[in-house]
Write an enzyme that holds these catalytic residues in place. Structure first.
Site, PDB file in Angstrom:
ATOM      1  N   SER A  28      -2.457   6.349   5.962  1.00  0.00           N
ATOM      2  CA  SER A  28      -1.918   5.039   6.358  1.00  0.00           C
ATOM      3  C   SER A  28      -2.935   4.258   7.193  1.00  0.00           C
ATOM      4  O   SER A  28      -3.148   3.053   6.981  1.00  0.00           O
ATOM      5  CB  SER A  28      -0.651   5.230   7.201  1.00  0.00           C
ATOM      6  OG  SER A  28       0.357   5.829   6.445  1.00  0.00           O
ATOM      7  N   ARG A  32      -5.238   0.686   6.288  1.00  0.00           N
ATOM      8  CA  ARG A  32      -5.155  -0.464   7.210  1.00  0.00           C
ATOM      9  C   ARG A  32      -6.510  -0.801   7.825  1.00  0.00           C
ATOM     10  O   ARG A  32      -6.845  -1.973   8.001  1.00  0.00           O
ATOM     11  CB  ARG A  32      -4.118  -0.171   8.305  1.00  0.00           C
ATOM     12  CG  ARG A  32      -2.676  -0.218   7.776  1.00  0.00           C
ATOM     13  CD  ARG A  32      -1.727   0.497   8.703  1.00  0.00           C
ATOM     14  NE  ARG A  32      -0.325   0.327   8.360  1.00  0.00           N
ATOM     15  CZ  ARG A  32       0.330   1.017   7.421  1.00  0.00           C
ATOM     16  NH1 ARG A  32      -0.316   1.907   6.694  1.00  0.00           N
ATOM     17  NH2 ARG A  32       1.615   0.808   7.201  1.00  0.00           N
ATOM     18  N   GLY A  99       1.047   3.375  -3.842  1.00  0.00           N
ATOM     19  CA  GLY A  99       2.066   2.392  -3.465  1.00  0.00           C
ATOM     20  C   GLY A  99       1.719   1.693  -2.170  1.00  0.00           C
ATOM     21  O   GLY A  99       1.907   0.476  -2.035  1.00  0.00           O
ATOM     22  N   ARG A 127       7.370   2.185  -9.913  1.00  0.00           N
ATOM     23  CA  ARG A 127       7.910   2.022  -8.552  1.00  0.00           C
ATOM     24  C   ARG A 127       8.330   0.581  -8.271  1.00  0.00           C
ATOM     25  O   ARG A 127       7.726  -0.371  -8.763  1.00  0.00           O
ATOM     26  CB  ARG A 127       6.879   2.520  -7.525  1.00  0.00           C
ATOM     27  CG  ARG A 127       6.602   4.006  -7.737  1.00  0.00           C
ATOM     28  CD  ARG A 127       5.619   4.554  -6.752  1.00  0.00           C
ATOM     29  NE  ARG A 127       6.162   4.563  -5.394  1.00  0.00           N
ATOM     30  CZ  ARG A 127       5.444   4.916  -4.333  1.00  0.00           C
ATOM     31  NH1 ARG A 127       4.188   5.260  -4.460  1.00  0.00           N
ATOM     32  NH2 ARG A 127       5.998   4.916  -3.135  1.00  0.00           N
ATOM     33  N   GLN A 174       5.872  -0.105   4.732  1.00  0.00           N
ATOM     34  CA  GLN A 174       5.110  -0.893   3.760  1.00  0.00           C
ATOM     35  C   GLN A 174       5.630  -2.321   3.683  1.00  0.00           C
ATOM     36  O   GLN A 174       4.851  -3.273   3.643  1.00  0.00           O
ATOM     37  CB  GLN A 174       5.173  -0.216   2.386  1.00  0.00           C
ATOM     38  CG  GLN A 174       4.461   1.125   2.369  1.00  0.00           C
ATOM     39  CD  GLN A 174       4.576   1.836   1.044  1.00  0.00           C
ATOM     40  OE1 GLN A 174       5.183   1.341   0.102  1.00  0.00           O
ATOM     41  NE2 GLN A 174       3.984   3.012   0.964  1.00  0.00           N
ATOM     42  N   ASP A 324       7.354  11.606   4.245  1.00  0.00           N
ATOM     43  CA  ASP A 324       6.486  12.245   3.249  1.00  0.00           C
ATOM     44  C   ASP A 324       6.512  13.772   3.325  1.00  0.00           C
ATOM     45  O   ASP A 324       5.880  14.441   2.506  1.00  0.00           O
ATOM     46  CB  ASP A 324       5.043  11.741   3.416  1.00  0.00           C
ATOM     47  CG  ASP A 324       4.927  10.264   3.068  1.00  0.00           C
ATOM     48  OD1 ASP A 324       5.741   9.781   2.240  1.00  0.00           O
ATOM     49  OD2 ASP A 324       4.054   9.584   3.630  1.00  0.00           O
ATOM     50  N   ARG A 355      11.263  12.305  -5.723  1.00  0.00           N
ATOM     51  CA  ARG A 355      10.984  13.566  -5.012  1.00  0.00           C
ATOM     52  C   ARG A 355      12.229  14.406  -4.759  1.00  0.00           C
ATOM     53  O   ARG A 355      12.116  15.619  -4.577  1.00  0.00           O
ATOM     54  CB  ARG A 355      10.290  13.276  -3.672  1.00  0.00           C
ATOM     55  CG  ARG A 355       8.853  12.914  -3.855  1.00  0.00           C
ATOM     56  CD  ARG A 355       8.102  12.788  -2.545  1.00  0.00           C
ATOM     57  NE  ARG A 355       6.712  12.450  -2.843  1.00  0.00           N
ATOM     58  CZ  ARG A 355       5.876  11.842  -2.022  1.00  0.00           C
ATOM     59  NH1 ARG A 355       6.303  11.492  -0.814  1.00  0.00           N
ATOM     60  NH2 ARG A 355       4.639  11.596  -2.375  1.00  0.00           N
ATOM     61  N   ARG A 401       2.147  15.212  -3.426  1.00  0.00           N
ATOM     62  CA  ARG A 401       2.860  16.024  -2.421  1.00  0.00           C
ATOM     63  C   ARG A 401       3.744  17.095  -3.078  1.00  0.00           C
ATOM     64  O   ARG A 401       3.976  18.144  -2.497  1.00  0.00           O
ATOM     65  CB  ARG A 401       3.658  15.130  -1.478  1.00  0.00           C
ATOM     66  CG  ARG A 401       2.741  14.197  -0.688  1.00  0.00           C
ATOM     67  CD  ARG A 401       3.380  13.648   0.563  1.00  0.00           C
ATOM     68  NE  ARG A 401       2.659  12.460   1.000  1.00  0.00           N
ATOM     69  CZ  ARG A 401       1.521  12.465   1.684  1.00  0.00           C
ATOM     70  NH1 ARG A 401       0.965  13.597   2.045  1.00  0.00           N
ATOM     71  NH2 ARG A 401       0.932  11.330   2.029  1.00  0.00           N
TER      72      ARG A 401
HETATM   73  C1  S3P Z   1       3.419   4.357   4.367  1.00  0.00           C
HETATM   74  C2  S3P Z   1       4.779   4.216   4.475  1.00  0.00           C
HETATM   75  C3  S3P Z   1       5.750   5.106   3.814  1.00  0.00           C
HETATM   76  C4  S3P Z   1       5.102   6.396   3.324  1.00  0.00           C
HETATM   77  C5  S3P Z   1       3.770   6.167   2.668  1.00  0.00           C
HETATM   78  C6  S3P Z   1       2.809   5.488   3.628  1.00  0.00           C
HETATM   79  C7  S3P Z   1       2.535   3.390   5.052  1.00  0.00           C
HETATM   80  O1  S3P Z   1       6.320   4.425   2.716  1.00  0.00           O
HETATM   81  O2  S3P Z   1       5.968   7.078   2.429  1.00  0.00           O
HETATM   82  O3  S3P Z   1       3.196   7.391   2.240  1.00  0.00           O
HETATM   83  O4  S3P Z   1       1.326   3.676   5.199  1.00  0.00           O
HETATM   84  O5  S3P Z   1       3.020   2.326   5.461  1.00  0.00           O
HETATM   85  P1  S3P Z   1       7.582   3.422   2.904  1.00  0.00           P
HETATM   86  O6  S3P Z   1       7.149   2.312   3.749  1.00  0.00           O
HETATM   87  O7  S3P Z   1       7.928   2.957   1.508  1.00  0.00           O
HETATM   88  O8  S3P Z   1       8.661   4.276   3.494  1.00  0.00           O
END
Ligand code: S3P
Length: 450
Positions: A28, A32, A99, A127, A174, A324, A355, A401
């Site tokens: 994450s 960013r 994603g 997705r 996200q 996760d 999952r 995962r």
């Molecule tokens: C993430 C947020 C999560 C997580 C993903 C990373 C992020 O998803 O499952 O692996 O970096 O903001 P969601 O925001 O859809 O819950």
């Protein structure tokens, strides 16, 4: 874009694991760091960037959008273009399996008057993107494929985005991050309200890069307000070890008798540590040592020893802080005494795979009683019967995962566990097999493991 499972891999019962290792950078924070670096003015240097395929796809996307990203020695450098400074790409942007990368990037593109077509692999193409497009369209984004909510999607941003106040319909960092990224380009203040706190790396990093951000309580939720027409200044970023990758190593130690080791420099931000809270409730011998702050994030060395675990109820409100980690927790629960009940997991259905279904099917294939009840997953621990049977082949559905969780299960099962495609692990944790082997784990092509 099509993907054939190519590399099945098996994990067999392992001898005690020991040593001292470091896991790669947090996924994450890595996405960013690259994106905020691109929006800043000046040169951002990133140490410890995760070099998983997902993050490299973000680096490639930024390059396609006219922002130079290079690796110099072990450091990654981003030559920021400033807010609104990206350029229309010559071709499609292929976000592979990621994603997070895709959704955050849509928020970033939204503030630019340009057209971008996004594509991805079969997992990403299934997705839901409506959750991102809805608030971004309120701000002024245009989507060519009207009414469509899955890739491929062509979006056109605007240099005159409207600021909005947006309450996220599901707990998702996200969605929050995409709207805040777009909000940097809007004229006025954009507010995101989340009912449950989700990972706060965007907020921390926005402050680190000099953005004006206010966090407050509002209507029983957490409101984050970003000032528009922003300016970000390039900063150095140190990426701590990924606690989600660490979870597989920690689980291996808890499963394999006699194991004890330390994982250094792990991110222990409280919005990410629900898995570790749960482990303690299960009776795990685990401790955070040498707690410190690095680059604006709390970090610790994690010491873990093999433990007798008991089943627990994991409450729904904990889900955002360990979203996760449920596949590997479910595998760990197989070795516990009694039932583990994990509640509030509807978001698991829209991850890299469903999952909830993939985990339950993988457990069943390996002789572990498990069932899905609504949005809860219930696993009956095998400790009372003495052992976890194993011997099954797990369908990974392009989900890194799922692959890592079931290879971890195999390290403690009576018979080897096979996953149908280990290639997918490279999206988030290319060093998984090497690090596990350094600790003493055994993996092999399916026909070799006995
Ligand atoms: C993430 C947020 C999560 C997580 C993903 C990373 C992020 O998803 O499952 O692996 O970096 O903001 P969601 O925001 O859809 O819950």
């Amino acid at each position: 874009m099509s993907h054939q499972p190519q590399s099945p891999l098996s994990a067999g019962r392992s001898r005690a694991l020991s040593g001292r290792v470091r896991v790669p950078g947090d996924k994450s924070i890595s996405h960013r760091a690259l994106m905020f670096g691109a929006l800043a003015t000046g040169r951002t240097r990133i140490c410890g960037l995760l070099e998983g395929v997902d993050v490299l796809d973000t680096a490639k996307a930024l390059q396609a959008l006219g922002c130079p990203v290079t690796k110099i020695g072990t450091t990654w450098e981003v030559l920021g273009r400033g807010i609104g400074g990206l350029a229309e790409p010559a071709g499609d942007i292929d976000y592979g399996n990621s994603g997070t990368g895709l959704r955050l990037m849509m928020g970033l593109v939204a503030g630019h008057d340009m057209r971008v077509r996004f594509v991805g692999d079969p997992s990403l193409s299934r997705r839901p993107m409506g959750r991102i497009l809805k608030p971004l369209m309120q701000m002024g984004l245009d989507v060519s494929e009207r009414g469509r909510e899955t890739l491929p999607l062509t979006i056109r941003g605007s240099a005159d985005l409207l600021p909005i106040e947006y309450r996220t319909p599901v707990a998702s960092a996200q969605i929050k991050s995409a709207v805040l990224l777009a909000g940097l380009h809007a004229s006025g203040e954009t507010t995101v309200i989340e009912a449950q706190a989700t990972r706060d790396h965007t907020e921390r990093m926005l402050r680190h890069f000099g953005a004006e951000l206010v966090v407050s309580e509002r209507n029983g939720g957490r409101a984050i307000t970003i000032a528009g027409d922003a300016e970000l200044t390039a900063r150095d970023v140190v990426v701590p070890g990924d606690p989600s990758s660490t979870a597989f190593l920690v689980s291996a130690a808890l499963i394999v008798p006699g194991s004890e080791f330390v994982i250094e420099g792990v991110l222990v931000n409280p919005t990410r540590t629900g898995f570790y809270v749960t482990l303690k409730e299960m009776g795990a011998d685990i401790a955070f040592r040498n707690e410190r702050e690095e680059g604006g994030e709390p970090v610790a060395d994690v010491r873990v020893r093999h433990s007798r675990l008991k089943g627990v109820r994991v409450p729904p409100e904990r889900a955002p802080s360990m979203i996760d980690e449920y596949p590997v927790l479910a595998c760990l629960a197989a070795f516990a005494e009694g039932e583990t009940r994990m509640e509030g997991l509807s978001e698991l259905k829209v991850k890299e795979s469903d999952r909830l279904a993939a985990t339950a099917a993988g457990l069943a294939a390996n002789g572990v009683p498990a069932k899905v009840e609504g949005d809860a997953l219930i696993v009956d621990g095998c400790r009372a019967s003495g052992s976890v049977r194993g011997g099954g082949t797990v369908a990974t559905h392009l989900d890194h995962r799922i692959a890592m969780a079931f290879l971890t299960l195999g390290l403690g099962a009576d018979r080897p566990v096979t996953v149908d495609d280990a290639d997918t692990i490279a999206t988030s944790f290319p060093e998984f097999r090497g690090l596990m082997e350094r600790l003493g784990a055994t993996f092999a092509a399916p026909e070799v493991v006995r």
